[in-house]
Structure formats: C-alpha cells, structure tokens
Write an enzyme that holds these catalytic residues in place. Structure first.
Site, PDB file in Angstrom:
ATOM      1  N   SER A   1       0.838  -1.205   0.000  1.00  0.00           N
ATOM      2  CA  SER A   1       0.000   0.000   0.000  1.00  0.00           C
ATOM      3  C   SER A   1       0.867   1.247   0.000  1.00  0.00           C
ATOM      4  O   SER A   1       1.970   1.258   0.565  1.00  0.00           O
ATOM      5  CB  SER A   1      -0.870  -0.001   1.257  1.00  0.00           C
ATOM      6  OG  SER A   1      -1.446   1.271   1.461  1.00  0.00           O
TER       7      SER A   1
ATOM      8  N   TYR B   1      -1.978  -1.462  10.928  1.00  0.00           N
ATOM      9  CA  TYR B   1      -2.226  -1.886   9.540  1.00  0.00           C
ATOM     10  C   TYR B   1      -1.033  -1.531   8.648  1.00  0.00           C
ATOM     11  O   TYR B   1      -0.493  -2.371   7.930  1.00  0.00           O
ATOM     12  CB  TYR B   1      -3.513  -1.228   9.023  1.00  0.00           C
ATOM     13  CG  TYR B   1      -3.613  -1.186   7.524  1.00  0.00           C
ATOM     14  CD1 TYR B   1      -3.973  -2.320   6.807  1.00  0.00           C
ATOM     15  CD2 TYR B   1      -3.307  -0.022   6.812  1.00  0.00           C
ATOM     16  CE1 TYR B   1      -4.035  -2.284   5.423  1.00  0.00           C
ATOM     17  CE2 TYR B   1      -3.371   0.024   5.437  1.00  0.00           C
ATOM     18  CZ  TYR B   1      -3.728  -1.115   4.745  1.00  0.00           C
ATOM     19  OH  TYR B   1      -3.774  -1.081   3.381  1.00  0.00           O
TER      20      TYR B   1
ATOM     21  N   LYS C   1       1.958  -3.829   6.565  1.00  0.00           N
ATOM     22  CA  LYS C   1       2.336  -3.741   5.147  1.00  0.00           C
ATOM     23  C   LYS C   1       3.852  -3.609   5.026  1.00  0.00           C
ATOM     24  O   LYS C   1       4.488  -4.265   4.195  1.00  0.00           O
ATOM     25  CB  LYS C   1       1.634  -2.549   4.474  1.00  0.00           C
ATOM     26  CG  LYS C   1       0.129  -2.734   4.318  1.00  0.00           C
ATOM     27  CD  LYS C   1      -0.212  -3.908   3.409  1.00  0.00           C
ATOM     28  CE  LYS C   1      -1.685  -4.250   3.403  1.00  0.00           C
ATOM     29  NZ  LYS C   1      -1.996  -5.544   2.788  1.00  0.00           N
TER      30      LYS C   1
HETATM   31  N1  UFG Z   1     -12.645  11.165   3.223  1.00  0.00           N
HETATM   32  C1  UFG Z   1     -13.663  12.066   3.495  1.00  0.00           C
HETATM   33  N2  UFG Z   1     -14.838  11.556   3.947  1.00  0.00           N
HETATM   34  C2  UFG Z   1     -15.048  10.241   4.152  1.00  0.00           C
HETATM   35  C3  UFG Z   1     -14.007   9.326   3.876  1.00  0.00           C
HETATM   36  C4  UFG Z   1     -12.808   9.830   3.411  1.00  0.00           C
HETATM   37  O1  UFG Z   1     -13.502  13.267   3.327  1.00  0.00           O
HETATM   38  O2  UFG Z   1     -16.139   9.861   4.594  1.00  0.00           O
HETATM   39  C5  UFG Z   1     -11.373  11.683   2.701  1.00  0.00           C
HETATM   40  C6  UFG Z   1     -10.186  11.333   3.580  1.00  0.00           C
HETATM   41  O3  UFG Z   1     -10.048  12.286   4.599  1.00  0.00           O
HETATM   42  C7  UFG Z   1      -9.064  11.349   2.559  1.00  0.00           C
HETATM   43  C8  UFG Z   1      -9.733  10.877   1.271  1.00  0.00           C
HETATM   44  O4  UFG Z   1     -11.127  11.084   1.470  1.00  0.00           O
HETATM   45  O5  UFG Z   1      -8.618  12.654   2.372  1.00  0.00           O
HETATM   46  C9  UFG Z   1      -9.505   9.414   0.970  1.00  0.00           C
HETATM   47  O6  UFG Z   1      -9.839   8.665   2.133  1.00  0.00           O
HETATM   48  P1  UFG Z   1     -10.000   7.087   2.099  1.00  0.00           P
HETATM   49  O7  UFG Z   1     -10.358   6.636   3.475  1.00  0.00           O
HETATM   50  O8  UFG Z   1     -10.872   6.671   0.986  1.00  0.00           O
HETATM   51  O9  UFG Z   1      -8.549   6.598   1.706  1.00  0.00           O
HETATM   52  P2  UFG Z   1      -7.182   6.831   2.474  1.00  0.00           P
HETATM   53  O10 UFG Z   1      -6.310   7.584   1.528  1.00  0.00           O
HETATM   54  O11 UFG Z   1      -7.300   7.345   3.828  1.00  0.00           O
HETATM   55  O12 UFG Z   1      -6.805   5.327   2.696  1.00  0.00           O
HETATM   56  C10 UFG Z   1      -6.261   4.580   1.700  1.00  0.00           C
HETATM   57  C11 UFG Z   1      -6.540   3.092   1.885  1.00  0.00           C
HETATM   58  C12 UFG Z   1      -5.828   2.570   3.086  1.00  0.00           C
HETATM   59  C13 UFG Z   1      -4.413   3.041   3.125  1.00  0.00           C
HETATM   60  C14 UFG Z   1      -4.363   4.531   3.029  1.00  0.00           C
HETATM   61  C15 UFG Z   1      -3.017   5.128   3.095  1.00  0.00           C
HETATM   62  O13 UFG Z   1      -7.919   2.857   2.034  1.00  0.00           O
HETATM   63  O14 UFG Z   1      -5.855   1.178   3.033  1.00  0.00           O
HETATM   64  O15 UFG Z   1      -4.936   4.871   1.790  1.00  0.00           O
HETATM   65  O16 UFG Z   1      -2.289   4.820   1.950  1.00  0.00           O
HETATM   66  F1  UFG Z   1      -3.800   2.685   4.262  1.00  0.00           F
END
Ligand code: UFG
Length: 340
Positions: free
Chosen positions: A126, A151, A155
């Site tokens: 990841s 998590y 990785k």
């Molecule tokens: N976000 C919102 N509202 C929500 C959910 C997410 O604004 O309800 C925002 C988050 O703050 C972030 C973006 O949308 O800025 C993406 O969030 P996600 O949760 O979809 O994805 P992440 O980048 O946090 O997480 C992903 C993977 C994880 C991994 C992480 C870090 O899902 O497995 O990237 O690489 F660990």
C-alpha cells in the site's frame, strides 16, 4: 502449459477483480478465502463474468494445517496474497488482531511456498508505507516513513519479510505492488466493493450517500495546504489495478524480473482532491450529493500520488480507465447492490 494462480482473499474487492483479469489473460485461478470480510457473492460474480466454475476453498490462511491442504490439492506455481485486514482505525484500536492475521497468514504463504516448491508471489502492499512523503510524486525509492497504524506496519513488515525471504531462498520470486486508492467496480456491475457497516473510505461513502443509505457525506477538512483545501489522493480504477497483478505474475512466470524482489507503485500519477472527486461523481452520474465539511480526520496525510514511471516502463502497465468511467462504475455497482 496453462499456469494456475492461487488468489488468497479472492472473494474480496480487489481479489475478485484480479481473479477475473487473470482468467481473461488465460490463467487458471483457485480462490482461497475465509469470507471474514466478504461473502460468496464475490466468487459467484467472478464465475458469472468469466463463465468458468472457478474453484473456491473456504480457508483461513492463518490455519497452517488447513492452508497446507490447499497446497497439497492444487498445482499452482504462483500466488497473489490479498488476504488481510485493512481498516486503519480498527488496527490502531486492536493492533494484535492485525499483527496476528496479516503477519501469520503471510508467513504461512512463504513457508508453504518453500515446502511445496512454489515460486512466484505478488504481495498486496500500500501507498500507506510512504506516510507523509517529503517529495511528491512518490517513487519506489522514496523512503518509507514509520507507520502510524498497525495496519500500515503490517504492510511494511510483510514487504520486509518478502525481501528477506527472496534474498535468502533462491526458489522464490516476489513482487510487492503498492496500491494507491483503489476505487470503482467491474463494468458488468457484478463485482465491486462491499464494505461491512459504515464505510471508512471515501467512494463507498459517496455511493451509499447517493443511494440514500447514508444521510450526508462528511468531507474531512477543507483547510489543508492544497489548492482547494481538501486532501489529494491517487484514485486507481480497480480493474486497472487488477491488470497490474496479471502483468506482475506474467513477468515472474516468464523470467523477466530484473531482480528477484521488485516493488512497483500502482496508481494513475494524478493527485485528485476530495472536492474534485465529489464534484466529478455528481457530474458523471448526474445527481446531487448531500455533503458537508467536517473536521480533519486524525492520521490523514495531506497529499500523496504516485510516480508510475517504473510500472509503465518495466511492467508495460498503465492506468487506462478515466476517472469519470470509474466513478460511473462505482455508482452502477451501488445501484446493483441496492436493487435501484
Ligand atoms: N474522506 C472524506 N470523507 C469520508 C471518507 C474519506 O472526506 O467519509 C477523505 C479522507 O479524509 C481522505 C480521502 O477522502 O482525504 C480518501 O480517504 P480514504 O479513506 O478513501 O482513503 P485513504 O487515503 O485514507 O486510505 C487509503 C486506503 C488505506 C491506506 C491509506 C493510506 O484505504 O488502506 O490509503 O495509503 F492505508
């Protein structure tokens, strides 16, 4: 001779899409999954799309004896190991759940590969391993940052286990694929992401809000140092991501790897903001989404996107599907799930 690939976690979101693309590329597939975060609909979707009665084994990869039977029964030479827990917040609250499951299952894979003389392994890594990177976009050489969740730590540890194992055991070839943010669904809308409970990730929350399952999307922060104040991510279409696994396996099967352990970023190379994604979803699907700005979510990195040159040049792989098509597929899948 036809090659068989064991897909652990193949009933899940990325695993099921990868099983389809492997079959499309001429591989035989065996799916192993304990359905702890999925159900048989993923496997049935794969069978329906491909028209092939893909073998499925209900097995926990942490159960060494049960997993050994899969190696005894099937003659695969390659494995794609998806089976792992993936909720960042849960891993902070219950780290041992993550260390136990994610590390033990991976160590079992490596040990059984050695015991049964199986050669090629792709590991689901990841972009989380980069943390808050000092320079963007990140290349595979960008230093990893200390993990901020169990998590993320699993990785990093599994990458290291794979590197050390490949260095030590000459029978093994490994590729770690560092996924950016996988989104979207198969164009058939027969497989897609099925989050249990309240979605933690952005796109499932968006599609559930559009479907009326959730009242309102919270946008976590609009005061980040980015052009529109929301975080930037590299959203990669799940079918494109699945195809990266196929070329990674083919590379090892064909003996094309430059070194026996390789790492590739799998993204699009574009940083997209939360607001851009939300507006894109509304425009492509011709609907209005109920959303509000909420406080920042603890642990979020401000911005990350991939330099994909290495995957483009070495794997001959490139993300192809447009973000619009991907966002349309995400909505088509949600409608399929909800019977809309
Ligand atoms: N976000 C919102 N509202 C929500 C959910 C997410 O604004 O309800 C925002 C988050 O703050 C972030 C973006 O949308 O800025 C993406 O969030 P996600 O949760 O979809 O994805 P992440 O980048 O946090 O997480 C992903 C993977 C994880 C991994 C992480 C870090 O899902 O497995 O990237 O690489 F660990």
């Amino acid at each position: 001779m036809k090659q068989t690939v064991l897909v652990s976690g193949g009933a899940g979101y990325i695993g099921s899409h990868t099983a389809v693309e492997l079959i499309n590329a001429g591989f035989d597939v065996v799916i192993a999954d304990n359905l702890s975060n999925s159900d048989m609909s993923g496997v049935e979707g794969v069978r329906k799309i491909t028209g092939i009665d893909v073998p499925f084994v209900n097995v926990d990869c942490c159960d060494t004896e049960a997993f050994r039977k899969v190696f005894e029964q099937y003659e695969f030479d390659s494995i794609i190991h998806f089976a792992a827990f993936k909720a960042v917040g849960e891993s902070v609250a219950d780290p041992m759940k993550y260390y136990h499951n994610n590390l033990l299952s991976f160590m079992n894979v490596i040990n059984l590969m050695r015991e049964f003389n199986r050669h090629n392994i792709v590991f689901s890594s990841s972009a989380t391993v980069y943390g808050e990177a000092d320079q963007l976009p990140v290349t595979e050489q960008t230093p990893r940052k200390p993990a901020t969740s169990a998590y993320g730590n699993t990785k990093q540890m599994c990458e290291d286990i794979l590197r050390d194992s490949v260095n030590a055991y000459e029978s093994l070839n490994g590729i770690a694929l560092r996924y950016f943010n996988p989104i979207g669904a198969h164009p058939s809308a027969l497989i897609g992401e099925l989050p249990r409970g309240v979605p933690q990730n952005l796109v499932p929350f968006i599609t559930q809000t559009a479907a009326g399952v959730r009242e309102c999307l919270s946008i976590f922060g609009d005061d980040y140092p980015t052009p529109d104040g929301s975080c930037l991510r590299d959203y990669i279409d799940v079918v494109d991501l699945a195809k990266a696994h196929v070329v990674a396996i083919a590379r090892m099967v064909d003996g094309k790897s430059k070194t026996r352990y390789e790492i590739f970023n799998v993204g699009t190379g574009n940083g997209v903001s939360v607001f851009e994604l939300v507006r894109g979803f509304e425009r492509v699907n011709d609907l209005k989404l109920n959303y509000k700005v909420a406080p920042r979510r603890p642990g979020d990195v401000v911005a990350i996107w991939a330099d994909t040159s290495l995957a483009n040049e070495e794997l001959g792989w490139k993300a192809e599907r447009s973000l619009d098509d991907t966002l349309a597929s995400a909505w088509a899948w949600e409608k399929h799930v909800r019977g809309l």
